[in-house]
Design an enzyme around this catalytic site. Structure first.
Site, PDB file in Angstrom:
ATOM      1  N   LYS A 167       2.748  -0.128  -6.360  1.00 51.15           N
ATOM      2  CA  LYS A 167       3.924  -0.884  -5.914  1.00 51.15           C
ATOM      3  C   LYS A 167       3.647  -2.386  -5.736  1.00 51.15           C
ATOM      4  O   LYS A 167       4.473  -3.217  -6.101  1.00 51.15           O
ATOM      5  CB  LYS A 167       4.467  -0.307  -4.600  1.00 51.15           C
ATOM      6  CG  LYS A 167       5.095   1.069  -4.789  1.00 51.15           C
ATOM      7  CD  LYS A 167       5.696   1.552  -3.481  1.00 51.15           C
ATOM      8  CE  LYS A 167       6.389   2.882  -3.679  1.00 51.15           C
ATOM      9  NZ  LYS A 167       7.248   3.241  -2.551  1.00 51.15           N
TER      10      LYS A 167
ATOM     11  N   ASP B  37      14.439   0.753  -1.484  1.00 45.30           N
ATOM     12  CA  ASP B  37      14.362   1.611  -0.287  1.00 45.30           C
ATOM     13  C   ASP B  37      15.363   1.194   0.792  1.00 45.30           C
ATOM     14  O   ASP B  37      15.999   2.040   1.421  1.00 45.30           O
ATOM     15  CB  ASP B  37      12.946   1.579   0.310  1.00 45.30           C
ATOM     16  CG  ASP B  37      11.964   2.389  -0.517  1.00 45.30           C
ATOM     17  OD1 ASP B  37      12.400   3.297  -1.243  1.00 45.30           O
ATOM     18  OD2 ASP B  37      10.753   2.108  -0.431  1.00 45.30           O
TER      19      ASP B  37
END
Ligand code: ATR
Length: 283
Positions: A72, A108
């Site tokens: 990530k 998210d």
């Protein structure tokens, strides 16, 4: 959007390892449901291959990809265009190729807000404080999204105070770091309390938090989704508070990527939830 190998829209999820990822289940369900001629694959990418893989993402025929552990941060660093949602965290979970450039976002926070909006539509929290437990990547994503949605004050409680302080400094102004031990008295006047720590997850220690005295209209959310009904959510329901589970965030964070790659904004339905829950039970 661009592909160089035919018209079939392709996307994938990358990680190392990647076997555990449920993203193919989610995107595969939507591809079938919407009758899209596309594919969504798992790709195990070794850390030293990340740069090569991402530089050739479009050339391999992919419109984009999801990114999971441990890539990530690396994906964020390698992207040409870093969107604000990813900058807030220093990491990305959703990439797409547009006009030859690699774009990076973190979905998210958006996933959390979408799920909150659907599960607790009565939440009117923007004028009152919000309590966030934890100061990792998930906490940053949620703090960013809460601020984007107009929340006026956020209190961050974390075992390691310095990490909470770092998050507060990053966002500034109305985001404050508070000692972990003050999480109970200092969250009683909050309209939303979110657990972003790993406490309460299967195999992790429980989250010690007494919800007594919280506002009766408060919403309690957990990003832990295994178990689906954490002790925190059970306590909240038992006290008549609204409880928001962690599975919804997992499903909703997949929506923006699917829309980018396949051109349809997919719905998070009970069918999808059941499919993923059944898979979790198997594991
Ligand atoms: P993520 O990026 O997924 O949010 P993370 O960075 O590992 O994950 O963060 C995990 C969070 O759970 C942190 O806030 C961590 O607190 P520390 O910053 O003090 O490590 C919190 N956490 C994990 N175990 C904990 C425990 N036993 N007690 C309190 N907090 C805990």
């Amino acid at each position: 959007m661009e592909t160089t190998t035919g018209d079939v829209a392709k996307a994938c999820v990358i990680g190392w390892p990647i076997e555990h990822s449920r993203s193919p289940l989610i995107h595969g369900h939507w591809l079938k449901h919407y009758g899209i001629d596309g594919s969504y694959e798992k790709r195990a990418v070794e850390p030293d291959q990340l740069e090569t893989f991402l530089k050739t993402l479009g050339a391999q025929g992919f419109r984009g990809c999801n990114v999971t552990v441990p890539h990530k941060e690396g994906a964020f660093a390698l992207a040409d265009i870093k969107h604000e949602s990813a900058k807030a965290i220093g990491a990305a979970n959703t990439l797409w190729v547009e006009d030859g450039q690699l774009h990076a976002a973190s979905t998210d926070g958006e996933g959390f807000m979408m799920h909150l909006g659907e599960s607790a539509p009565a939440w009117q929290g923007t004028a009152a404080p919000v309590a966030v437990l934890g100061a990792g990547g998930a906490a940053r994503a949620i703090v960013y999204a809460l601020l984007q949605n107009g929340v006026s004050e956020i209190r961050i409680f974390n075992r390691t105070f310095a990490r909470a302080d770092e998050v507060a400094r990053h966002f500034g102004g109305s985001v404050r770091a508070l000692p972990w031990d003050e999480r109970e008295p200092q969250s009683r006047d909050c309209t939303l309390l979110v657990n972003t720590t790993s406490l309460g997850m299967t195999g992790a220690p429980p989250l010690a938090l007494d919800l007594a005295g919280m506002r009766p209209d408060a919403v309690v959310a957990d990003i832990v989704y295994a178990p689906l009904e954490t002790n925190l959510l059970r306590d909240a329901r038992g006290r008549g508070l609204q409880a928001v589970d962690g599975l919804g965030m997992l499903l909703h964070q997949a929506v923006p990527g699917f829309e980018k790659w396949f051109g349809v904004r997919p719905a998070v339905t009970e069918d999808l939830r059941s499919l993923v829950l059944a898979d979790m039970k198997k594991a």
